[in-house]
Design an enzyme around this catalytic site. Structure first.
Site, mmCIF file in Angstrom:
data_model
loop_
_atom_site.group_PDB
_atom_site.id
_atom_site.type_symbol
_atom_site.label_atom_id
_atom_site.label_comp_id
_atom_site.label_asym_id
_atom_site.label_seq_id
_atom_site.Cartn_x
_atom_site.Cartn_y
_atom_site.Cartn_z
ATOM 1 N N ASN A 85 0.805 -1.233 0.000
ATOM 2 C CA ASN A 85 0.000 0.000 0.000
ATOM 3 C C ASN A 85 0.833 1.277 0.000
ATOM 4 O O ASN A 85 0.466 2.262 -0.631
ATOM 5 C CB ASN A 85 -1.015 -0.009 1.144
ATOM 6 C CG ASN A 85 -0.372 -0.052 2.501
ATOM 7 O OD1 ASN A 85 0.658 -0.685 2.690
ATOM 8 N ND2 ASN A 85 -0.961 0.619 3.460
ATOM 9 N N GLU A 91 3.317 -5.333 12.286
ATOM 10 C CA GLU A 91 2.394 -4.200 12.076
ATOM 11 C C GLU A 91 1.291 -4.697 11.156
ATOM 12 O O GLU A 91 1.536 -4.923 9.972
ATOM 13 C CB GLU A 91 3.137 -3.022 11.425
ATOM 14 C CG GLU A 91 4.307 -2.495 12.224
ATOM 15 C CD GLU A 91 3.888 -1.860 13.535
ATOM 16 O OE1 GLU A 91 2.705 -1.520 13.686
ATOM 17 O OE2 GLU A 91 4.739 -1.725 14.423
ATOM 18 N N GLU A 151 7.352 0.511 15.864
ATOM 19 C CA GLU A 151 8.380 1.057 14.992
ATOM 20 C C GLU A 151 8.554 2.535 15.357
ATOM 21 O O GLU A 151 7.900 3.044 16.252
ATOM 22 C CB GLU A 151 7.955 0.876 13.531
ATOM 23 C CG GLU A 151 7.792 -0.589 13.180
ATOM 24 C CD GLU A 151 7.595 -0.846 11.695
ATOM 25 O OE1 GLU A 151 7.146 0.071 10.988
ATOM 26 O OE2 GLU A 151 7.898 -1.962 11.259
ATOM 27 N N CYS A 191 -3.234 1.600 6.276
ATOM 28 C CA CYS A 191 -3.655 0.906 7.497
ATOM 29 C C CYS A 191 -4.273 1.871 8.493
ATOM 30 O O CYS A 191 -5.060 1.468 9.337
ATOM 31 C CB CYS A 191 -2.458 0.199 8.121
ATOM 32 S SG CYS A 191 -1.084 1.322 8.407
HETATM 33 P P1 NAD Z 1 0.012 -9.459 3.099
HETATM 34 O O1 NAD Z 1 0.021 -9.941 4.506
HETATM 35 O O2 NAD Z 1 -0.739 -10.232 2.087
HETATM 36 O O3 NAD Z 1 1.492 -9.324 2.525
HETATM 37 C C1 NAD Z 1 2.465 -8.528 3.157
HETATM 38 C C2 NAD Z 1 3.840 -9.064 2.783
HETATM 39 O O4 NAD Z 1 4.004 -10.344 3.362
HETATM 40 C C3 NAD Z 1 4.062 -9.246 1.279
HETATM 41 O O5 NAD Z 1 5.395 -8.893 0.973
HETATM 42 C C4 NAD Z 1 3.843 -10.734 1.092
HETATM 43 O O6 NAD Z 1 4.492 -11.269 -0.023
HETATM 44 C C5 NAD Z 1 4.426 -11.273 2.380
HETATM 45 N N1 NAD Z 1 3.978 -12.607 2.786
HETATM 46 C C6 NAD Z 1 2.806 -13.226 2.496
HETATM 47 N N2 NAD Z 1 2.790 -14.471 3.034
HETATM 48 C C7 NAD Z 1 3.964 -14.625 3.696
HETATM 49 C C8 NAD Z 1 4.545 -15.688 4.459
HETATM 50 N N3 NAD Z 1 3.920 -16.852 4.649
HETATM 51 N N4 NAD Z 1 5.761 -15.498 5.006
HETATM 52 C C9 NAD Z 1 6.414 -14.323 4.827
HETATM 53 N N5 NAD Z 1 5.936 -13.296 4.093
HETATM 54 C C10 NAD Z 1 4.717 -13.451 3.538
HETATM 55 O O7 NAD Z 1 -0.506 -7.953 3.191
HETATM 56 P P2 NAD Z 1 -0.799 -6.973 1.982
HETATM 57 O O8 NAD Z 1 -2.082 -7.377 1.331
HETATM 58 O O9 NAD Z 1 0.428 -6.815 1.167
HETATM 59 O O10 NAD Z 1 -1.004 -5.591 2.769
HETATM 60 C C11 NAD Z 1 -2.232 -5.164 3.256
HETATM 61 C C12 NAD Z 1 -2.293 -5.357 4.754
HETATM 62 O O11 NAD Z 1 -1.202 -4.681 5.379
HETATM 63 C C13 NAD Z 1 -3.536 -4.761 5.380
HETATM 64 O O12 NAD Z 1 -4.063 -5.670 6.299
HETATM 65 C C14 NAD Z 1 -3.023 -3.525 6.092
HETATM 66 O O13 NAD Z 1 -3.780 -3.113 7.202
HETATM 67 C C15 NAD Z 1 -1.674 -3.972 6.508
HETATM 68 N N6 NAD Z 1 -0.815 -2.823 6.803
HETATM 69 C C16 NAD Z 1 -0.514 -2.557 8.104
HETATM 70 C C17 NAD Z 1 0.268 -1.457 8.424
HETATM 71 C C18 NAD Z 1 0.631 -1.132 9.849
HETATM 72 O O14 NAD Z 1 1.534 -0.342 10.042
HETATM 73 N N7 NAD Z 1 -0.024 -1.707 10.833
HETATM 74 C C19 NAD Z 1 0.746 -0.645 7.389
HETATM 75 C C20 NAD Z 1 0.411 -0.945 6.077
HETATM 76 C C21 NAD Z 1 -0.371 -2.047 5.781
#
Ligand code: NAD
Length: 482
Positions: free
Chosen positions: A150, A248, A461, A282
Site C-alpha cells: 500500500n 504491524e 516502529e 492501514c
Molecule cells: P500481506 O500480509 O498479504 O502481505 C504482506 C507481505 O508479506 C508481502 O510482501 C507478502 O508477499 C508477504 N507474505 C505473504 N505471506 C507470507 C509468508 N507466509 N511469510 C512471509 N511473508 C509473507 O498484506 P498486503 O495485502 O500486502 O497488505 C495489506 C495489509 O497490510 C492490510 O491488512 C493492512 O492493514 C496492513 N498494513 C498494516 C500497516 C501497519 O503499520 N499496521 C501498514 C500498512 C499495511
C-alpha cells in the site's frame, strides 16, 4: 519488457530458478514488467551475503553508516520523478500522491535514521561505591524486513533504514504487487557505495520467498508489515525459533466526531482519512461515528465532498483517486459492498465500477462509497476492507461510542474530533489503540512510537523504538568496590 532483478551480495541477479512473475499495472490491467519468482535458494544466497558483510558493517564507526544512509536519501531525492512514476505504475495511486507523500517520506526515513546512527546512546546504571552497569546495545546480525503494497517504498524503508543504522545486515522482501521502487532502491544503494551484502532484496511471493526468510535459522529478527492472517502465520513460524518479531498488521479505525468539533476541519479530514490512497492505508478511518446533534448535517456534507472526488488515470493531474492495487483486491472490496447491502446498509454515494476512457479502460477502479444504516457489530464494521468503502453511524454518548470504537479485534489508530480538552484526554486514554489523533490525522513525528494493539500487531516502529528492536541489550556489570 523490463525485468526486475534481485539485489544480492551487491549485484543485481536473476532468480536461481530462472522463473519470473508478471507485474501488472492496476490502472491499465496490463503486465508491464516481470519480477523474480525467488525461492529458498535465493534467500539462502542473500542470507549468506548478509552474514559475510555483517562483521565489517557492525564494526563501522557511526559516521560511515550516517554518510551512506544520507547518500541513499540524496540519490532517491535526486531521482524522485522516476521513483514516483514506478510507485504509481505498481500501485495505481495518483502520481501526484507518490510524488508528494510516498517518495519524500522514504527520503525522510533514510535521513532520520542516518542521524539516529550518530545520536544513539546507551544507558549506564551506577551502584555507588560498588559497581557500574552499562548496557551494550549490539546489532542482531541478519534481519528480515517484509513489507506490503500500500505504501511500498515508504514502509520498506521504514524498516530497512533503522535496521541498517543499528548495524544489522538486511534481507528484505517488498510486496510482489509493488516491486519496482525496491528495484530502483537497489540501484541507488549500489551507486551510494553501500558495501556488498549489507542490504539484499529478494523479490517474489509470500509463501515461497517470504516464508524462506522467516524460516531461515540465521535470520535473527523479522520486521513485518501486512495483513493480520499473514502476521499470525509468521508469528507461529518464528516464535518456536525465538526470533524477535515486530508485526504491524491490519486495522479497522474509527473516526469519532463529537458535536462540539470544528465542523469544517472534522469533515474535510474525515474525508481524507477515509479515502486517501483509496482507503488503502492501514491508518485510514473506515468507521465514522458522528454525535447525533450534527449527524445529518455532517453526513450530507461528507457525501457532497466525497461525491466530488475524481477517480481516474493516476497519471492525470486532476485525479484525486487512482486504481485499486490488483484485480483480486478490487473484487474483494466489491464483495464487501455486496455484504454491506445484505446486512441492510444503504449506499449514500459511490460504489460504482469506473471505466476511464483510453489507456485505463481495463483498470481496477471503484468510486468511493459511504454506507449508512449498519450497526457496530456487523461484519462490514468488524472486518478490515482496506478499500474505498466506509460506514457512517450516529451515536449519543461518549460511553456508547467508546464501546463501538473498542469493539473490534483491531486496535491500530483512531481520530477524535472535539473542542473539549478534558474529553479529548479522557477518550484518548480509554481508546484501545496504539495511535490516537485528536483534531488531526496522519500527523507524524518520526520519533514517536508507531504500531497497534490487539490484532493490529505487536512491537513498535519509529524513533528509538525501532533502533531498540534492531539491537540486543547486553548488561555489563563492572565491580570496582572492595
Ligand atoms: P500481506 O500480509 O498479504 O502481505 C504482506 C507481505 O508479506 C508481502 O510482501 C507478502 O508477499 C508477504 N507474505 C505473504 N505471506 C507470507 C509468508 N507466509 N511469510 C512471509 N511473508 C509473507 O498484506 P498486503 O495485502 O500486502 O497488505 C495489506 C495489509 O497490510 C492490510 O491488512 C493492512 O492493514 C496492513 N498494513 C498494516 C500497516 C501497519 O503499520 N499496521 C501498514 C500498512 C499495511
Amino acid at each position: 519488457m523490463e525485468r526486475i532483478l534481485n539485489y544480492i551480495g551487491g549485484s543485481l541477479v536473476p532468480p536461481r530458478s530462472g522463473r519470473f512473475l508478471d507485474n501488472v499495472n492496476p490502472a491499465t490491467g496490463q503486465v508491464y514488467s516481470h519480477i523474480p519468482d525467488s525461492d529458498a535458494s535465493d534467500v539462502a544466497e542473500a542470507v549468506a551475503a548478509a552474514q559475510q558483510a555483517f562483521p565489517d558493517w557492525a564494526a563501522a564507526v557511526p559516521e560511515v553508516r550516517f554518510r551512506i544512509l544520507n547518500r541513499i536519501a540524496d540519490l532517491i531525492e535526486a531521482d524522485l520523478e522516476s521513483f514516483a512514476l514506478a510507485e504509481s505504475n505498481d500501485n495505481g495511486k495518483p502520481l501526484s500522491v507518490a510524488r508528494s507523500v510516498d517518495i519524500p517520506r522514504a527520503v525522510s526515513n533514510f535521513r532520520f535514521f542516518a542521524t539516529a546512527a550518530m545520536q544513539f546512546a546507551s544507558e549506564a546504571h551506577p551502584m555507588p561505591g560498588q559497581a557500574v552497569n552499562y548496557t551494550l546495545r549490539q546489532p542482531l546480525g541478519t534481519v528480515g524486513c517484509i513489507s506490503p503494497w500500500n505504501l511500498p517504498l515508504y514502509l520498506f524503508t521504514w524498516k530497512i533504514a533503522p535496521a541498517l543504522a543499528a548495524g544489522n545486515c538486511v534481507v528484505g522482501k517488498p510486496s510482489e504487487l509493488t516491486p519496482m521502487t525496491a528495484f530502483l532502491l537497489a540501484k541507488v544503494c549500489i551507486e551510494a557505495g553501500l558495501p556488498a551484502g549489507v542490504l539484499n532484496i529478494v523479490h517474489g511471493l509470500g509463501p515461497s520467498a517470504g516464508q524462506a526468510i522467516v524460516e531461515h535459522p540465521s535470520v535473527k529478527a523479522i520486521s513485518f508489515t501486512g495483513g493480520t492472517a499473514t502476521g499470525r502465520h509468521i508469528a507461529a513460524t518464528a516464535a518456536p525459533m525465538f526470533k524477535k518479531l515486530s508485526l504491524e498488521l491490519g486495522g479497522k479505525n474509527p473516526s469519532i466526531v463529537f458535536a462540539d468539533c470544528d465542523f469544517e476541519q472534522a469533515v474535510s479530514t474525515a474525508a481524507r482519512s477515509a479515502f486517501s490512497n483509496n482507503g488503502q492505508i492501514c491508518l485510514c478511518g473506515s468507521r465514522i461515528y458522528v454525535q447525533k446533534p450534527i449527524y445529518e448535517q455532517f453526513r450530507d456534507e461528507l457525501v457532497r465532498r466525497v461525491s466530488a472526488l475524481r477517480t481516474g488515470d493516476p497519471l492525470a493531474a486532476d485525479s484525486d483517486l487512482g486504481a485499486l492495487v490488483s484485480r483480486s483486491h478490487w473484487e474483494k472490496v466489491q464483495g464487501y459492498l455486496a455484504l454491506a447491502k445484505e446486512e441492510g446498509g444503504r449506499i449514500l454515494c459511490g460504489g460504482e465500477l469506473i471505466r476511464p476512457e483510453g489507456r485505463c479502460s481495463e483498470g481496477f477502479f471503484l468510486s468511493p462509497a459511504i454506507i449508512e444504516g449498519l450497526d457496530a457489530q456487523c461484519r462490514t464494521n468488524q472486518e478490515e476492507i482496506f478499500g474505498p468503502v466506509v460506514t457512517i453511524q450516529a451515536f449519543e454518548t461518549e460511553e456508547e461510542v467508546l464501546q463501538w470504537a473498542n469493539g473490534t479485534d483491531y486496535g491500530l489508530a483512531a481520530n477524535v474530533w472535539t473542542q473539549d480538552l478534558s474529553r479529548a484526554h479522557r477518550v484518548a486514554e480509554r481508546l484501545q489503540m496504539g495511535i490516537v489523533w485528536i483534531n488531526c490525522w496522519m500527523l507524524r513525528d518520526l520519533r514517536t512510537p508507531f504500531g497497534g494493539v490487539k490484532h493490529s500487531g505487536i512491537g513498535r516502529e519509529g524513533g528509538w523504538e525501532a533502533i531498540r528492536f534492531f539491537t540486543e541489550p547486553k548488561n555489563v556489570c563492572v565491580k570496582y568496590g572492595k
